[in-house]
Write a protein that holds these residues in place. Structure first.
Motif, PDB file in Angstrom:
ATOM      1  N   TYR A  92     -12.472   8.344   0.916  1.00  0.00           N
ATOM      2  CA  TYR A  92     -11.069   7.954   1.020  1.00  0.00           C
ATOM      3  C   TYR A  92     -10.205   9.190   1.283  1.00  0.00           C
ATOM      4  CZ  TYR A  92     -11.609   3.109  -0.478  1.00  0.00           C
ATOM      5  OH  TYR A  92     -11.939   1.776  -0.545  1.00  0.00           O
ATOM      6  N   ARG A 143       0.856  -1.188   0.000  1.00  0.00           N
ATOM      7  CA  ARG A 143       0.000   0.000   0.000  1.00  0.00           C
ATOM      8  C   ARG A 143       0.892   1.239   0.000  1.00  0.00           C
ATOM      9  NH1 ARG A 143      -3.100  -0.893   4.389  1.00  0.00           N
ATOM     10  NH2 ARG A 143      -4.885  -1.595   3.126  1.00  0.00           N
ATOM     11  N   ARG A 175       2.755   6.633   8.668  1.00  0.00           N
ATOM     12  CA  ARG A 175       3.552   5.481   8.234  1.00  0.00           C
ATOM     13  C   ARG A 175       4.203   5.753   6.889  1.00  0.00           C
ATOM     14  NH1 ARG A 175       3.727   1.272   4.865  1.00  0.00           N
ATOM     15  NH2 ARG A 175       1.823   1.941   3.775  1.00  0.00           N
ATOM     16  N   PRO A 234      -8.498  13.473   7.719  1.00  0.00           N
ATOM     17  CA  PRO A 234      -8.270  12.068   8.030  1.00  0.00           C
ATOM     18  C   PRO A 234      -8.827  11.690   9.395  1.00  0.00           C
ATOM     19  CG  PRO A 234      -6.242  13.324   8.277  1.00  0.00           C
ATOM     20  CD  PRO A 234      -7.242  14.244   7.643  1.00  0.00           C
ATOM     21  N   ASN A 235      -9.391  10.481   9.465  1.00  0.00           N
ATOM     22  CA  ASN A 235      -9.747   9.962  10.780  1.00  0.00           C
ATOM     23  C   ASN A 235      -8.478   9.389  11.422  1.00  0.00           C
ATOM     24  OD1 ASN A 235      -9.321   7.337   9.702  1.00  0.00           O
ATOM     25  ND2 ASN A 235     -11.488   7.137   9.143  1.00  0.00           N
ATOM     26  N   GLU A 236      -8.616   8.817  12.595  1.00  0.00           N
ATOM     27  CA  GLU A 236      -7.432   8.366  13.328  1.00  0.00           C
ATOM     28  C   GLU A 236      -6.634   7.328  12.542  1.00  0.00           C
ATOM     29  OE1 GLU A 236      -6.238   6.322  17.648  1.00  0.00           O
ATOM     30  OE2 GLU A 236      -8.314   6.930  17.240  1.00  0.00           O
ATOM     31  N   GLN A 237      -7.330   6.374  11.945  1.00  0.00           N
ATOM     32  CA  GLN A 237      -6.653   5.325  11.184  1.00  0.00           C
ATOM     33  C   GLN A 237      -5.953   5.892   9.954  1.00  0.00           C
ATOM     34  OE1 GLN A 237      -9.309   2.202   9.915  1.00  0.00           O
ATOM     35  NE2 GLN A 237      -7.673   0.974   8.998  1.00  0.00           N
ATOM     36  N   GLN A 238      -6.602   6.836   9.277  1.00  0.00           N
ATOM     37  CA  GLN A 238      -6.012   7.443   8.084  1.00  0.00           C
ATOM     38  C   GLN A 238      -4.801   8.305   8.445  1.00  0.00           C
ATOM     39  OE1 GLN A 238      -9.645   9.289   6.875  1.00  0.00           O
ATOM     40  NE2 GLN A 238     -10.224   7.637   5.471  1.00  0.00           N
ATOM     41  N   GLN A 239      -4.861   8.967   9.601  1.00  0.00           N
ATOM     42  CA  GLN A 239      -3.721   9.758  10.049  1.00  0.00           C
ATOM     43  C   GLN A 239      -2.535   8.858  10.374  1.00  0.00           C
ATOM     44  OE1 GLN A 239      -3.346  12.963   9.962  1.00  0.00           O
ATOM     45  NE2 GLN A 239      -1.410  13.173  11.083  1.00  0.00           N
ATOM     46  N   VAL A 240      -2.793   7.709  10.980  1.00  0.00           N
ATOM     47  CA  VAL A 240      -1.729   6.746  11.264  1.00  0.00           C
ATOM     48  C   VAL A 240      -1.082   6.268   9.965  1.00  0.00           C
ATOM     49  CG1 VAL A 240      -1.260   4.413  12.139  1.00  0.00           C
ATOM     50  CG2 VAL A 240      -2.637   6.004  13.495  1.00  0.00           C
ATOM     51  N   GLU A 241      -1.907   6.027   8.945  1.00  0.00           N
ATOM     52  CA  GLU A 241      -1.373   5.580   7.658  1.00  0.00           C
ATOM     53  C   GLU A 241      -0.549   6.677   6.993  1.00  0.00           C
ATOM     54  OE1 GLU A 241      -0.448   3.282   4.337  1.00  0.00           O
ATOM     55  OE2 GLU A 241      -1.090   2.734   6.364  1.00  0.00           O
TER      56      GLU A 241
END
Length: 642
Positions: free
Chosen positions: A198, A163, A435, A425-432
């Motif tokens: 997205y 990804r 990364r 971004p939500n929390e998961q999208q911010q983490v991505e």
């Protein structure tokens, strides 16, 4: 507006660099093309469009870690679209896909032979043979970049997933191979871009192009290649060489246990240092009296690294990037001295290939033009390029300010009533996002030309309920303490990072006691920098425009339209003079002119989008850029590191 070939603002006279194949925009038949593949004529071509052929990008794609045993898989593959993400559960093994496609390319580009819209789900396939001499070795399948998610199948087996649309990745395919017959390679790609909710790193890509947001790039857009390596092999080199001759290197290996690696540094065929150290941890050694790397003298040293039976070739440049006070003002320092960084906003878009330049020659042409005019820097704007781009900057002597590809702009969608909808971004999208920021720094931190990392551009995807740029800046510095960090280029600045970065069109406001919102006032505790300015344009006739009516309709959104080339050069001269004043009078340490080339509905480049018309008065621009460096030199009385 509707433009014709006789449009009043037509600009048809180019000066300076000679362009290959400049005699017209119509595509010529290329006899080397396979019968099944046909280039689709894009809305605009370049002088390189009809020279691409069916064996594009033959160069070894990873110059900082080169192996002698490799096989290029670029060329004509098969393609067909898929209806949904669920299609990955039913791979079309053993089937011939519907269409021919050129790899590498963006599916939306003319060079791909597809030129599709909304390529959300796609299948790609090819076959390859493996030399019997590779039997007993690890066979590594490398992808330069696939936008956005890739699932890789080899001979009917799921071999890997990746990804992130801007980063290279490798799949060890050894256990799936057949050495006595063709091997089937099948790749499923999901690229949502900005579809629905997205929120992913996309830069300037959008499914709904308009003015400063452009046609997206989906699919396998950088090179694909195979290589052979021993079971314990080198996977990555983290390599830095500073102005004092200290070389710091981490030799990452595929094995968990520690082994000994040998590093040899060469210059002009002569060995200048050899050192041994452990794998998977940093070690240092010193080269005496190195020739330093700088824009004026881009000296590079070849590096050979051996690990058991594995040997790779690399290179480095000795230079130190830092910041410090010069006559009481915070400045960027190169090799201990104040360097005024001046370059262009470089989008890296091509009308025939979109994200994928038609060739290395074409890509380097842009950089050579900047160097000829006197620019010493390029800001790679919310896009990441092939490794060969950064190698070219290393060799030419162009500093690189590298942006992280941005998430969606703050207001990037309209509801049923036409109102702007804020998408963050939500929390998961911010983490991505974090990364992938890590991945960018780790993959590209060994290129000497890169001097600054940019985390956010103009608040795009930047959460304001809290200030994530502080933690992200700390993370970047932890991963790479050898460079500066521009945490927020323009707009939403809470004080993080090394730069107080102003964006303003058309006039500069660099390190000055005046500013316009949404940029922030100059912060004297950081480096005063003009992250964007200029942006002035002239319209051109249809043969040099992106021939898409929706894009043409947005040309009048250009920050300033000058009616003649002469007026454009006069206005450019005045704006550069204004920046020079701010260097002499205030605390300006560098700037970014918008931009290298026109892009789709933008007509504010030094060149047109097709690279056939050069707007600049070369001597005038050379003199004005030199005046900026002279003004900065007059402010340099000695640096004190901070």
């Amino acid at each position: 507006m509707h433009l014709t070939r006789s449009f009043a603002f037509s600009c048809l006279v180019a000066t300076g660099l000679a362009l290959p194949g400049i005699g017209g925009t119509k595509l010529q038949e290329n006899k080397a093309r396979s019968p099944g593949y046909a280039l689709k004529e894009p809305p605009l071509t370049t002088p390189w469009t009809d020279k691409v052929g069916t064996n594009p990008w033959p160069e070894y794609p990873r110059p900082l870690l080169q192996r002698p045993e490799w096989k290029n898989l670029n060329g004509v593959w098969k393609y067909q679209d898929a209806e949904s993400l669920d299609a990955v559960q039913q791979p079309p093994f053993g089937q011939e896909l519907a269409q021919d496609v050129l790899i590498p390319s963006c599916l939306e580009s003319g060079l791909s032979g597809i030129q599709s819209d909304w390529a959300l789900y796609s299948w790609f396939s090819t076959s390859f043979e493996v030399s019997p001499s590779w039997n007993g070795e690890q066979v590594l399948l490398n992808f330069g970049a696939v936008d956005y998610e890739a699932t890789v199948f080899v001979n009917g087996q799921n071999a890997g997933f990746h990804r992130g649309g801007y980063f290279r990745f490798v799949v060890d395919v050894t256990k799936y191979l057949k050495f006595d017959q063709p091997n089937e390679l099948l790749v499923f790609v999901h690229d949502p871009t900005d579809d629905g909710d997205y929120v992913i790193p996309i830069g300037k890509q959008t499914l709904r192009p308009s003015h400063i947001f452009y046609t997206p790039c989906s699919g396998i857009w950088q090179s694909v290649w195979l290589e052979a390596a021993p079971s314990n092999h080198i996977t990555q080199l983290d390599l830095d060489a500073n102005m004092d001759g200290q070389v710091s290197i981490t030799v990452h290996s595929s094995a968990n246990e520690t082994a000994e690696a040998e590093v040899t540094v060469h210059k002009d065929g002569e060995t200048v240092a050899t050192h041994k150290g452990p794998t998977n941890e940093q070690f240092q050694f010193t080269v005496s009296s190195p020739m330093l790397w700088s824009p004026d003298s881009p000296n590079l040293y070849n590096v050979t690294v051996k690990l058991g039976d594995d040997q790779v070739e690399s290179y480095t440049g000795f230079r130190t990037i830092s910041r410090g006070k010069v006559d009481g003002i915070e400045r960027p320092l190169l090799n201990g001295e104040f360097i005024f960084m001046f370059g262009t906003l470089d989008q890296g878009y091509w009308p025939d290939g979109l994200y994928t330049p038609p060739s290395k020659e074409a890509m380097v042409y842009d950089l050579q033009m900047l160097k000829k005019l006197g620019f010493n820097m390029v800001r790679k704007h919310i896009k990441i390029e092939t490794d060969l781009f950064y190698q070219a900057c290393d060799e030419l002597g162009l500093l690189v300010i590298q942006d992280m590809p941005s998430l969606r702009p703050l207001q990037s969608r309209r509801d049923a009533n036409g109102n702007s909808v804020t998408i963050l971004p939500n929390e998961q999208q911010q983490v991505e996002f974090a990364r992938q920021l890590d991945v960018m720094v780790n993959q590209f931190k060994s290129f000497p030309s890169i001097v600054t990392w940019v985390v956010y551009n103009e608040g795009w995807g930047q959460i304001t309920a809290y200030h994530p740029e502080f933690a992200l800046t700390d993370r970047v510095r932890q991963l790479d303490p050898t460079r500066l960090v521009d945490s927020t280029s323009g707009w939403i600045d809470h004080g993080a990072g090394d730069f107080s970065d102003n964006h303003h069109y058309a006039n500069p406001q660099c390190g000055s006691p005046f500013y316009s919102t949404p940029s922030s006032p100059y912060d004297a505790s950081r480096i005063g920098f003009q992250g964007e300015f200029g942006g002035i344009g002239t319209n051109v006739s249809i043969e040099n425009l992106w021939n898409d009516q929706a894009a043409i309709n947005t040309i009048d959104q250009t920050y300033e339209i000058d009616t003649t080339i002469e007026a454009w050069n006069y206005r450019s001269h005045r704006l550069l003079n204004e920046l020079e004043d701010q260097v002499r009078l205030y605390a300006c340490s560098g700037g970014v002119w918008t931009q290298t080339t026109d892009v789709e509905g933008e007509v504010n480049g030094l060149m047109t989008y097709d690279r056939r018309v050069e707007r600049v008065d070369v001597k005038q621009w050379q003199a004005d850029i030199k005046a900026l460096y002279d003004a900065a030199a007059a402010r340099s009385k000695g640096a004190e590191s901070s």
